[in-house]
Each structure stands twice: as C-alpha cells, then as structure tokens.
Scaffold this motif. Structure first.
Motif, short mmCIF file in Angstrom:
data_model
loop_
_atom_site.label_atom_id
_atom_site.label_comp_id
_atom_site.label_asym_id
_atom_site.label_seq_id
_atom_site.Cartn_x
_atom_site.Cartn_y
_atom_site.Cartn_z
N PHE A 275 34.96 -62.63 -51.10
CA PHE A 275 35.47 -63.52 -52.14
C PHE A 275 36.64 -62.92 -52.91
O PHE A 275 36.95 -63.39 -54.01
N ASN A 276 37.29 -61.90 -52.35
CA ASN A 276 38.40 -61.28 -53.07
C ASN A 276 39.52 -62.28 -53.36
O ASN A 276 40.16 -62.24 -54.41
N GLY A 277 39.75 -63.19 -52.43
CA GLY A 277 40.82 -64.17 -52.64
C GLY A 277 40.40 -65.34 -53.50
O GLY A 277 41.23 -66.17 -53.88
N VAL A 278 39.09 -65.45 -53.79
CA VAL A 278 38.58 -66.58 -54.56
C VAL A 278 38.25 -66.18 -55.99
O VAL A 278 38.53 -66.92 -56.94
N SER A 279 37.66 -65.01 -56.16
CA SER A 279 37.18 -64.60 -57.48
C SER A 279 38.30 -64.50 -58.51
O SER A 279 38.07 -64.70 -59.70
N CYS A 280 39.51 -64.21 -58.05
CA CYS A 280 40.63 -64.07 -58.98
C CYS A 280 41.02 -65.40 -59.62
O CYS A 280 41.72 -65.43 -60.63
N LEU A 281 40.53 -66.52 -59.06
CA LEU A 281 40.86 -67.85 -59.59
C LEU A 281 39.96 -68.23 -60.78
O LEU A 281 40.22 -69.24 -61.43
N TYR A 282 38.93 -67.43 -61.02
CA TYR A 282 37.96 -67.78 -62.05
C TYR A 282 37.92 -66.70 -63.13
O TYR A 282 38.03 -65.50 -62.83
N THR A 283 37.76 -67.15 -64.37
CA THR A 283 37.59 -66.21 -65.47
C THR A 283 36.10 -66.05 -65.76
O THR A 283 35.33 -67.02 -65.66
N PRO A 284 35.67 -64.86 -66.11
CA PRO A 284 34.23 -64.64 -66.38
C PRO A 284 33.75 -65.53 -67.53
O PRO A 284 34.48 -65.78 -68.50
N PHE A 285 32.54 -66.01 -67.39
CA PHE A 285 31.96 -66.89 -68.42
C PHE A 285 31.59 -66.07 -69.65
O PHE A 285 30.98 -65.01 -69.55
N GLN A 286 31.99 -66.56 -70.81
CA GLN A 286 31.65 -65.93 -72.08
C GLN A 286 30.82 -66.89 -72.91
O GLN A 286 31.26 -68.01 -73.22
N LYS A 287 29.63 -66.45 -73.26
CA LYS A 287 28.74 -67.30 -74.05
C LYS A 287 29.26 -67.42 -75.48
O LYS A 287 29.76 -66.45 -76.05
N VAL A 288 29.16 -68.63 -76.02
CA VAL A 288 29.61 -68.86 -77.39
C VAL A 288 28.73 -68.08 -78.36
O VAL A 288 27.51 -68.06 -78.23
N VAL A 289 29.35 -67.43 -79.33
CA VAL A 289 28.61 -66.63 -80.31
C VAL A 289 27.82 -67.55 -81.21
O VAL A 289 28.31 -68.58 -81.68
N SER A 290 26.58 -67.21 -81.45
CA SER A 290 25.71 -68.04 -82.28
C SER A 290 26.11 -67.95 -83.74
O SER A 290 26.88 -67.07 -84.15
N LEU A 291 25.55 -68.86 -84.54
CA LEU A 291 25.91 -68.94 -85.96
C LEU A 291 25.54 -67.67 -86.70
O LEU A 291 26.32 -67.15 -87.50
N PHE A 292 24.35 -67.13 -86.44
CA PHE A 292 23.88 -65.94 -87.14
C PHE A 292 24.00 -64.75 -86.20
O PHE A 292 23.14 -64.48 -85.37
N SER A 293 25.11 -64.05 -86.34
CA SER A 293 25.42 -62.93 -85.45
C SER A 293 26.39 -62.00 -86.16
O SER A 293 27.06 -62.38 -87.13
N SER A 294 26.46 -60.78 -85.66
CA SER A 294 27.41 -59.82 -86.21
C SER A 294 28.78 -59.94 -85.56
O SER A 294 29.74 -59.33 -86.03
N SER A 295 28.89 -60.73 -84.50
CA SER A 295 30.16 -60.91 -83.80
C SER A 295 30.98 -62.02 -84.46
O SER A 295 30.44 -62.89 -85.14
N LEU A 296 32.29 -61.96 -84.22
CA LEU A 296 33.17 -62.98 -84.76
C LEU A 296 32.99 -64.28 -83.98
O LEU A 296 33.15 -64.32 -82.76
N ARG A 297 32.69 -65.36 -84.69
CA ARG A 297 32.49 -66.64 -84.04
C ARG A 297 33.83 -67.26 -83.61
O ARG A 297 33.85 -68.14 -82.75
N CYS A 298 34.91 -66.82 -84.24
CA CYS A 298 36.22 -67.42 -83.94
C CYS A 298 37.03 -66.59 -82.95
O CYS A 298 38.20 -66.89 -82.70
N ALA A 299 36.43 -65.55 -82.38
CA ALA A 299 37.20 -64.64 -81.52
C ALA A 299 37.74 -65.34 -80.28
O ALA A 299 38.81 -64.98 -79.76
N HIS A 300 37.05 -66.37 -79.79
CA HIS A 300 37.47 -67.04 -78.55
C HIS A 300 38.45 -68.19 -78.81
O HIS A 300 38.97 -68.78 -77.87
#
Length: 892
Positions: A275-300
C-alpha cells in the motif's frame, strides 16, 4: 458525533434470544433479558467514531425481545458492483482494501471485530469513500451468544469460524462456548470481497450452501487456497492470474491464507509495502478532543484558503451540518416512529395469536403447530428513515438560528418567521418545551456553542440554564454548572478500581436495587459502570465512607454519561461537597441532625400550621426526610423527575434542598393535616405522585422568601478561596451560599445543636436584616413609596429602650405587655399591630442577653400560624455599632 452531511439515518431490527421465565440467577433475582444485555453493550458503539465506520446512533427495545438499531446509512454499497457484473480496476481494489483495513484496524484498537463483513455491509458515500456498516453486531450480541442466528455470512466467514460451528448457550450439547473471533477473521472476509470485485460476481454463488462449507473446509489441504478458489469458480486459473497485477495477487494471497497463524492482521496489512502508493493519499485519523481535557480543543481548527468558502448560500442545507444524534433526536420529536417505519416496509409483520402457537409432539411422534418462525432470525435489511417531515417542520427556521451570536449584538439580528412562536413557547410547561422540535433545535444549537466555549462562556451557560436545559445535552450542561474542568480522564484512570475493599460487598448488594426499572442502568454493563464509579469515589475519598444512598446519587450522573465514567465520577465528586458536605462521614449523626433541625425551622417559617400539626402528632423529619436529603431525592423520585428537579437544584446553593422539601410537603398538605401519625407514616411509605414542575416553581418561590442566613449550618461546606465563588461571574442571591460570604461582626454566630433544636424559628444575621430592610446611614431607607418592604422588625424591648435607638421602620411590642412573668400570654401580639404585616418576614428583636424572650415571642407567633417568623441573631446589640439605629426626635 460527526455531522450528518450526505448520510442518511437507517434502521434495522432483530430479536434477542428469549430466556426461560422460571429461572433465576445466583443472586436469586430473575435473569436479565438478553435484549437488556445487548442494549447495555450497544452504548459504547456510539463512541466509536471514524471516517471508515458508519456511526451508531441509538437502540430501542420493543416487545418480545425486539431491538431496533439506528445508524448512519448510505444507499450505495460494494454489492452494486456485483449486481452490475463489472470488475473493478486494480487501483480501485487497493484503494477499497486500504479504506476497509483502516476501519477494521480502528475497531481492533477498541477490542472489536466485524465478523459480519459482506458486500452489502461495505457502504460508500457520495464521494466513493468506504463506510463499514453493522460492525457492532458481533460485539453487542456478546459474540452471537444472545441471539438465535449466527453472526456473519457463510460465503465470507473464515475457515476457522466455520470449523467451530454454531453455538447457543441454551443448547445442552455444547459445554463450552467457542473462543471469540479475532481480527484475522475479517481479513479473510476482506479477501473474499476483493476477489469478488476482481471477478465481477459473487464467489460460490451457484453452489449449494452445504457444498460451500465443504469447499471452504477443504481449503486447508491446499497450500494456495486462493488458486483453488479461482478454479472452483470456473475461472481459468492461469489466465485470471495473468490479468491481475502482482500487488493485487499478493494481497489476495495474504488475505486468503488458510491458517490463521500465518494470516496477517489488519494493522499488519496496513503497514505492508503493498500500500505504499495508496497510503500517501490518506491523512491519519485524529480523534476530536473532548470537552474536559488538558489538550487544546481548537488545535485542529484552521481557516480555509478562501474565506468566502465560509459563507453559506441561501439554499444551504443547514440541518445536514448538525450532528447525527441531534438530527435523530429532532426526528423523533417531529413524530418519527421506528416501528412504524419498519412496519410500513413490511420488516415488522404482526401475526394473529393463533398463528404463533408453539410446536408440540404426540406420543406417536407426529408434530403439530408452527415451525421455527423465520422472523426471529436476522433480517439485515436497513430501512432509510425519511427526514422530509423533520425538514418540513424546520422550514421556517432562518439560517441565522443555526449560527447564533453569543454576545449582546444578538438582539439586533433579523428574527425568523417563527420568533414570536418561540417566545411564546418559553412560557409553556417544561414537558411541552422538551417535545417542541423547533424550540429544541434552537436550544440545542445555543447550548452546543456555549459548551464549546466553556469555561470562557460559563456565565452564559448559567444564564441559559435558568430558562431550561435541552435533554440531549443535559449531561455536559450539568458538568459545566458543577464547574468541571481539566483532564478528568487521567484523574479517573489513576484511581485503583480493581483492588478489593471492604465496601465491595455492600456495593454489590445495593446496585441491583438502584433504579432497576431503567433498561440502561439494569443492564450488566450498567452494573459494571455503577461499581467502578462508586468504588472510584470511595477510594478517592478516604476520609468518607460508603452509605446506602450513594448509589442513588450516582444514578443520574451515570445515566447521562454512560459512555464517560470519568465525567460521571467528576460530576458526582463535585456535587456531594456542594450539597452533602460531610454527609458521608463514618459518624454523620451531628451533620444529619443539624440538617433536619434547620429543615424543621424552614417548615415552621413557611407553613406554621403544617409545622404545628406535624409536631403535635410527633411526625418529625427524622422519620421521612433522611432519604430525601441523603440522596437529594433520587431515592424517592424516578430519573425523569430527578432530571427536571436537578436542572433547578444545580442552579441553587446548598440550602435549596430545604425549599424542595417544603414544597413537597405543601403538595401533600391537605392529606397531612387531615391525618394522624400512623396515616402519615403510611402516606410516606408509598409517596403519592408529586407534580415536579409545580414543586420546582414553588421551591424557587420559597427560596426567594428565605433570608440567606436563615439556613446557616455549621457543617456546610467551608468558604471557597477568595475570588472563586464556584459559579462564574453571574453568581447572585439565587446561587451564592451564605457560607461563601466573608464573615464580619454582623454575621450569624454558630449555635450548639441543643440550642438550635430548642428554637422553633430560624435566626437571621444582622447583615441580612440590613440588606433586606435596605437600611442606610442616618436611619433612612432606600425604598421608594411604590415598593413594599418584604420584612418588618418587631422590637420587643421596653418603650424606654426602644426610644433610645431602634431599627428604622420597626414596630415596638414590649414583651412585658404581651407575656406575663411566667410566660403566660396576656394579649396575643398577632391580634393587633402585626395583623397588617402578615405575609412579610417578621424579625423578632431583643437584647442579646434576653435572647430567650425573642425566641419565645417568635415561637408564639408560629403557634398562632404566623408565617415567615425569625429571630435576629445577637439581638439589637449587633446593630448598635453600625450607626443604623434611629433615635426619635424629642417632642416640642
């Protein structure tokens, strides 16, 4: 959940296995129906969100163990290629394989496998992207143990799955259940799917089912099973191989490897160089940060290159931008009925009772009755739910309503055609507002925006919560009202919830009795979550102990946050100190007794006639009110009433429960006044129906008439840190606690419990009196002629002492003129001067060293049914240093 966009809502139904009615579990209780078990396991599926998976939305339980599942749906699927008889290009095959593997790998990371992979369960959206459907069927049915049909399709099942055979717990011929299928079973199914796409038709479609199974089992004797598949399906093996590129052939070889030990997992295949020629067409999935978290919810978040892309056309489908669960919730409010939709499509068919008689055998072996009802097997038809009725209902909602402004400029926006109707809806009963589609849309959108800006917009959350809270997002709204912040998941994970502790036994006994009428909380998953949250609270509060009733307190939070134990725990941990501070001490008798004493004074303050009657028959709060306050009414009311009650309770301070208790008694007032002790005991053993909305309205009214300091308790939560009132910038008289206010010389002094019990009426502080009388230096008041005072001070000192200085506006009724030296009544104070002040707050004022006279005077007023009577704490001595006492001008 992600937006609806071009997706549709689909529903499919199946039956859970029925259990015998005369069998009980090891605890002596009836067995939990399989449909309840499935309903509990289903809930976690709503949190599995990925671009390659169809989002699960809801599950409902019907009659005879019927379950209806609602999920994201698309009309197009891989079976369309088979129907058209077309082959798929090798590039497209690799692309589809990669997208399917992405979905499978994400499921595997959550401990799930598909097991029901087939061409019609691999859906495609309008852009051709893969969406796996029915991926949760194997998980929610406990690997097929709770249903009478197998999970999966024989043509696609891996050899090791077929070799295990079918299994059902009720079958006595099977001693042990087979091991659950692993991720590699889905890889085999994917291989069959890919081969069908290359071949342009279904595999083994012209072969009898028994022959199919024999064929698949014989693959074990063939080292290259994929070659045998090509040959058996009448394809010229060499030619077929020559037509397919090497990378596709290699993918088929790996997917259709017979031995599971040699077959790769989805994660291994994703990292394969194929899948070397296929995987480059997709970006890794990033889960949306939940409301109560230490991470920035607006980073994405990022702005598009062309800002004009943010502008919406007039014909924009705004509803499709809302989350799938919101759309489904509104669909239900607009008259959507799942069973009706399935009945219209003839998926649900009713039969006369005579046609459903069981099968029975005569002595000669002759059989009569119905055979196995095929309707109880799986019908995997998915019915698309029409949104036309919902869209028609919302057609008058302007586009601006979907993007409300959160500042004052909102008032200058053009109003929609239905704005007047919405304004009128606010005045309707809450139960009607919660069923109004258009009103709920506006409220949900507004709260969604406010919560996304939490805690910055905490004050606006409080403001809107005073109107009402949309049921769909009640869990998050409550968390915001309780001030939950930070990385709650990390804190919850750090708590040891596995090591046995002495409380485990009591928790195990209490859980099966806690709100078990509710399908969700009565499920095995509900019991597991109950146990974990309760144990986490006990372990993390070593200074407190588990008391019966804690499980009832946990129930509302767990129900609203069933898939977020950390949030349920955080809300519970914030709720208890605010309303039940030190209630869960090992020795909580002094806390409970003080609480009940203050409650008794509140009854006398607001309803002296009822208080006198209950005291005469000996029906004291100790006999009925402890479960009320220890569980904040969750032990006596069902959850749907608790939700409405706590919507208001969370806006009030720690004294608000007293007003709720008085409001409940007032609804039962006529029956209590007409009955004696025994009848009252029976009445509260099975509490009659209480109108919760009326109770909430009356409790707010009672709260507004109660001086802050009248409910002062020594054992309430200590004051919070300076500058942090815990309620945001909008903390008012309604929400702030008297304990939180800075203590001064005018504050109320603590009383010993014995002295507190001796007083019928509550005490108020001098600062409360000054505030309510609106006194200002010089003895004047700030009231206008049009305003009527809610409070009147009754000075019972002698005329001489009164003339030396008194509270402005107070009246003088000397104690010696109303009562004799032995306390006998000479004349009723209420008969004359006080009659004109009935209904106001009456404050009995005396010297601090003669406080007993003020207490006796107040007790007499209560005895003659005078409401809202209280005592000035510290007497007139507290008022002297303020310079607010009035001295009459000398007569000329």
């Amino acid at each position: 959940m992600r937006p609806l966009r071009d997706a549709q809502l689909g529903a499919f139904t199946f039956f859970a296995s029925a259990l015998p009615h005369d069998v009980c579990g090891s605890n002596g209780l009836p067995l939990t129906p399989n449909s309840i078990k499935i309903l509990g396991r289903f809930q976690i599926l709503k949190t599995i969100t990925h671009p390659r998976l169809c989002q699960y939305v809801d599950i409902s339980r019907g009659k005879h163990e019927r379950l209806v599942v609602v999920a994201e749906h698309y009309e197009s699927s891989l079976s369309d290629f088979q129907k058209q008889g077309k082959t798929v290009s090798p590039e497209k095959v690799l692309q589809i394989a990669y997208e399917v593997l992405e979905g499978l790998d994400f499921m595997n990371k959550h401990g799930m496998v598909h097991r029901a992979l087939s061409a019609h369960n691999v859906l495609m959206d309008c852009k051709g992207n893969i969406k796996l459907a029915k991926f949760g069927l194997y998980h929610m049915t406990d690997h097929g143990a709770d249903v009478d049909f197998p999970i999966g399709y024989p043509s696609y099942l891996a050899p090791e799955v077929i070799a295990q055979g079918s299994f059902h717990p009720s079958d006595p011929s099977h001693d042990e259940a087979p091991l659950p299928s692993g991720p590699k079973t889905d890889v085999w199914s994917l291989g069959v799917l890919l081969f069908e796409m290359c071949a342009g038709r279904r595999l083994l479609q012209n072969i009898d089912i028994s022959e199919r199974l024999k064929f698949i089992l014989t693959l074990g004797n063939c080292q290259t099973s994929w070659r045998l598949i090509l040959c058996v399906t009448n394809y010229n093996c060499p030619c077929a191989l020559q037509e397919l590129p090497e990378n596709v052939l290699e993918l088929l070889r790996k997917c259709l490897t017979f031995h599971p030990s040699k077959r790769p997992t989805p994660a291994e295949l994703l990292g394969d160089p194929l899948f070397n020629g296929v995987s480059c067409l997709y970006t890794p999935f990033q889960k949306v940060v939940s409301l109560f978290s230490s991470s920035l919810r607006c980073a994405h978040l990022e702005l598009p290159e062309d800002i004009s892309d943010l502008c919406k056309d007039d014909d924009e489908d705004y509803l499709s931008e809302r989350a799938i669960d919101e759309v489904y919730h509104l669909w239900c409010l607009a008259g959507g009925d799942l069973e009706k939709e399935l009945t219209n499509k003839e998926i649900i068919q009713s039969k006369p009772p005579v046609c459903t008689l069981p099968n029975f055998l005569l002595e000669d072996g002759e059989s009569f009755g119905q055979g196995r009802d095929r309707s109880f097997l799986l019908d995997d038809t998915t019915v698309t739910l029409s949104l036309c009725q919902l869209r028609n209902r919302l057609k008058d909602v302007a586009g601006e309503a979907y993007y409300p402004l959160l500042e004052d400029e909102q008032s200058s926006l053009p109003q929609s055609n239905s704005s007047n109707e919405l304004s009128a809806t606010v005045t309707l009963p809450l139960i009607i507002r919660e069923r109004d589609t258009e009103y709920q849309l506006i409220r949900i959108i507004l709260f969604d925006r406010l919560l996304k800006a939490y805690p910055y917009k905490k004050n606006l959350v409080w403001k809107e919560a005073r109107v009402d809270i949309p049921p769909l997002i009640r869990g998050l709204a409550w968390a915001a009202l309780l001030g939950i912040e930070g990385d709650i998941q990390a804190k919850y994970d750090s708590i040891d919830k596995d090591t046995p502790i002495p409380t485990d036994r009591q928790i195990e006994v209490d859980i099966p009795r806690c709100h078990q009428y509710d399908e969700l909380l009565s499920s095995p998953q509900g019991h597991i979550k109950f146990r974990r949250v309760l144990k986490a609270w006990v372990v993390s509060h070593p200074d407190l102990v588990y008391w019966q009733g804690l499980d009832s307190l946990c129930a509302p939070f767990l129900y609203l946050n069933f898939n977020n134990e950390a949030l349920a725990y955080a809300c519970m941990s914030a709720f208890i100190p605010k309303y039940l501070y030190n209630f869960f001490l090992k020795d909580n008798s002094h806390v409970i007794q003080e609480y009940l004493t203050v409650f008794s004074q509140m009854i006398a303050f607001h309803d002296p006639e009822l208080s006198n009657h209950l005291n005469e028959i000996g029906f004291i709060p100790d006999l009925y009110a402890i479960p009320w306050f220890l569980t904040m009414f969750t032990h006596v009311f069902p959850l749907h009433k608790i939700f409405h009650l706590w919507d208001t309770l969370l806006l009030g301070n720690s004294s608000f429960p007293f007003c709720i208790g008085v409001a409940i008694l007032q609804q039962l007032r006529d029956r209590l006044l007409a009955n004696g002790f025994n009848e009252c005991i029976l009445l509260f053993s099975d509490l009659p129906e209480i109108d919760i909305e009326k109770c909430v309205r009356e409790s707010i009214n009672l709260f507004c008439w109660t001086p802050k300091s009248a409910t002062y308790r020594q054992h309430a939560q200590p004051p919070k840190a300076a500058g942090d009132n815990g309620y945001g910038k909008t903390a008012t008289y309604y929400s702030s606690d008297y304990q939180d206010m800075p203590k001064t010389d005018l504050s109320r002094e603590p009383l010993a419990l014995s002295d507190l019990k001796a007083e019928v009426s509550p005490r108020v502080s001098a600062e409360d009196l000054i505030d309510l009388c609106e006194l200002s230096p010089g003895g004047s008041t700030k009231r206008t002629k049009a305003s009527k005072p809610k409070i009147v001070a009754v000075d019972i000192r002698s005329v001489e002492d009164f003339s030396r200085g008194h509270i402005s506006g107070s009246i003088n009724i000397p104690y010696s003129t109303a009562f004799g030296p032995d306390g006998e009544v000479l004349q009723c104070p209420a008969a004359g001067a006080l009659q004109n002040f009935r209904g106001r707050v009456i404050v009995s004022v005396s010297f601090s060293h003669c406080q007993h006279t003020a207490e006796y005077f107040a007790a007499h007023l209560v005895k003659v049914n005078f409401p809202r009577v209280c005592i000035l704490d510290g007497g007139i001595n507290k008022m002297k240093p303020t310079g607010l006492l009035t001295v009459p001008s000398p007569q000329i």
